[in-house]
Design a protein around this motif. Structure first.
Motif, PDB file in Angstrom:
ATOM      1  N   LYS A  93       7.703  89.801-100.205  1.00 18.77           N
ATOM      2  CA  LYS A  93       8.914  90.320 -99.568  1.00 18.77           C
ATOM      3  C   LYS A  93      10.127  89.550-100.073  1.00 18.77           C
ATOM      4  O   LYS A  93      10.013  88.448-100.598  1.00 18.77           O
ATOM      5  N   ASN A  94      11.301  90.125 -99.883  1.00 20.95           N
ATOM      6  CA  ASN A  94      12.538  89.411-100.158  1.00 20.95           C
ATOM      7  C   ASN A  94      13.524  89.654 -99.022  1.00 20.95           C
ATOM      8  O   ASN A  94      13.166  90.256 -98.003  1.00 20.95           O
ATOM      9  N   THR A  95      14.753  89.187 -99.185  1.00 18.25           N
ATOM     10  CA  THR A  95      15.761  89.347 -98.134  1.00 18.25           C
ATOM     11  C   THR A  95      16.983  90.023 -98.733  1.00 18.25           C
ATOM     12  O   THR A  95      18.029  89.396 -98.925  1.00 18.25           O
ATOM     13  N   PRO A  96      16.892  91.306 -99.028  1.00 22.83           N
ATOM     14  CA  PRO A  96      17.936  91.990 -99.800  1.00 22.83           C
ATOM     15  C   PRO A  96      19.272  92.144 -99.093  1.00 22.83           C
ATOM     16  O   PRO A  96      20.301  92.331 -99.744  1.00 22.83           O
ATOM     17  N   ASN A  97      19.284  92.098 -97.782  1.00 20.34           N
ATOM     18  CA  ASN A  97      20.531  92.351 -97.059  1.00 20.34           C
ATOM     19  C   ASN A  97      21.361  91.102 -96.810  1.00 20.34           C
ATOM     20  O   ASN A  97      22.565  91.182 -96.557  1.00 20.34           O
ATOM     21  N   ALA A  98      20.724  89.938 -96.879  1.00 18.08           N
ATOM     22  CA  ALA A  98      21.335  88.720 -96.350  1.00 18.08           C
ATOM     23  C   ALA A  98      22.527  88.202 -97.140  1.00 18.08           C
ATOM     24  O   ALA A  98      23.517  87.759 -96.556  1.00 18.08           O
ATOM     25  N   SER A  99      22.451  88.222 -98.457  1.00 21.52           N
ATOM     26  CA  SER A  99      23.475  87.543 -99.254  1.00 21.52           C
ATOM     27  C   SER A  99      24.373  88.482-100.046  1.00 21.52           C
ATOM     28  O   SER A  99      25.173  88.023-100.870  1.00 21.52           O
ATOM     29  N   SER A 100      24.280  89.777 -99.811  1.00 13.96           N
ATOM     30  CA  SER A 100      25.046  90.739-100.615  1.00 13.96           C
ATOM     31  C   SER A 100      26.546  90.483-100.569  1.00 13.96           C
ATOM     32  O   SER A 100      27.227  90.473-101.604  1.00 13.96           O
ATOM     33  N   ALA A 101      27.087  90.278 -99.371  1.00 15.67           N
ATOM     34  CA  ALA A 101      28.530  90.060 -99.246  1.00 15.67           C
ATOM     35  C   ALA A 101      28.958  88.774 -99.948  1.00 15.67           C
ATOM     36  O   ALA A 101      29.985  88.737-100.637  1.00 15.67           O
ATOM     37  N   SER A 102      28.158  87.725 -99.799  1.00 17.51           N
ATOM     38  CA  SER A 102      28.516  86.439-100.409  1.00 17.51           C
ATOM     39  C   SER A 102      28.547  86.521-101.931  1.00 17.51           C
ATOM     40  O   SER A 102      29.472  86.013-102.576  1.00 17.51           O
ATOM     41  N   VAL A 103      27.545  87.165-102.525  1.00 21.02           N
ATOM     42  CA  VAL A 103      27.503  87.268-103.989  1.00 21.02           C
ATOM     43  C   VAL A 103      28.633  88.166-104.486  1.00 21.02           C
ATOM     44  O   VAL A 103      29.292  87.866-105.493  1.00 21.02           O
TER      45      VAL A 103
END
Length: 305
Positions: A93-103
């Motif tokens: 699994k990964n965490t695709p939603n967590a860092s989108s805004a930051s990147v």
């Protein structure tokens, strides 16, 4: 007791939450050979980008069959042999939603930096110089931003660029997206020819070949600016340096590199390059969100049957 190994760090709040739920959490980095021994005694493995989970580690885990879940804290999973893990009965699994805004915000930050020569201006002033004429830049308003890859981070970058008055075009492997009608889908060659700024937002892929290479740079506008907050392997660093030297590429903003920590001093010290040390997801908010998603994955796998 379910044991969780966290090799590349995780938000303290997530560690605390898992411990409150009755999990044992061990936070320690291991080199590949040592990791292969450690995974035999854990039920879940949580990694970021530093830890590579390849066949030797997965083969070792399969010896005991205890490891059931690997979580990549972040968007991509190219540092994990996913299909091989699945063959061994290990879910990834990964965490695709967590860092989108930051990147996305970092990509925009580099866009400003290269448009206005912020990196060069900052360094030169710290060295006592007043290079006003050399720092003449360009406005980003009205310019065309080409996004290569249009997943969550690409979409977040597009929103911010549009708000700044940029025209946004994009290309991806799956074709035009219904939810992206306000932006223009184009072919790769069209994007390379039309974009004033190009930003990369896609995984490395299995073949791990540079996308920004001599051939594709030749197709770009003269004076294009390139932003990479995705994967270092996507850019041929020597080809980029050559293009920076001959003026084909006006500037570049880089957060990721072919080798990390970066050893290409010619690149990271180049006056036309804005550099950061792979900090795309390094915000307090992103780390908290990543931790929350990791906890959700672990609870769903081991507490909800």
């Amino acid at each position: 007791m379910i044991r969780i190994l966290v090799t590349d760090g995780m938000a303290k709040s997530a560690v605390k939450r898992l411990e409150e739920l009755g999990f044992e959490v061990v936070t320690q980095f291991f080199e590949p050979e040592a990791l292969a021994e450690q995974v035999k005694t854990f039920d879940a493995l949580v990694v970021r980008s530093a830890t590579k989970v390849r066949k030797p580690v997965l083969d070792a885990a399969a010896e005991t069959g205890r490891l059931k879940l690997i979580i990549r804290g972040g968007v991509g999973v190219d540092n994990i042999d996913v299909s091989y893990a699945n063959e061994k009965g290990i879910e990834v699994k990964n965490t695709p939603n967590a860092s989108s805004a930051s990147v996305a915000e970092l990509a925009i930050g580099h866009l400003f930096a290269v448009a206005r020569n912020l990196a060069f201006a900052n360094v030169s002033m710290r060295n006592g110089a007043w290079e006003k004429k050399a720092c003449t830049g360009v406005e980003i308003y009205g310019k065309t931003l080409g996004l290569i890859g249009f997943g969550r981070i690409g979409a977040e970058t597009a929103k911010r660029a549009k708000a700044l008055g940029m025209k946004v075009i994009y290309t991806n492997r799956s074709g035009p997206k219904v939810e992206a009608e306000e932006y223009s889908w184009v072919s790769m060659d069209e994007l390379l020819a039309e974009a004033d700024f190009i930003s990369l937002h896609l995984p490395a892929g299995k073949d791990a070949q540079p996308l920004i290479n001599q051939e594709n740079i030749a197709k770009m506008k003269d004076g294009v600016c390139i932003i990479n907050t995705a994967r270092g392997v996507l850019v041929d660093e020597e080809a980029l340096l050559e293009a920076l030297e001959n003026g084909k590429v006006a500037a570049a903003g880089l957060d990721v590199y072919q080798e990390e920590p970066v050893k290409n001093l010619r690149l990271c010290s180049h006056p036309k390059v804005s550099v950061t040390p792979h900090i795309g997801a390094s915000t307090a908010e992103a780390q908290e969100h990543i931790g929350e998603e990791i906890v959700e994955h672990i609870v769903r796998r081991f507490c909800v049957q």
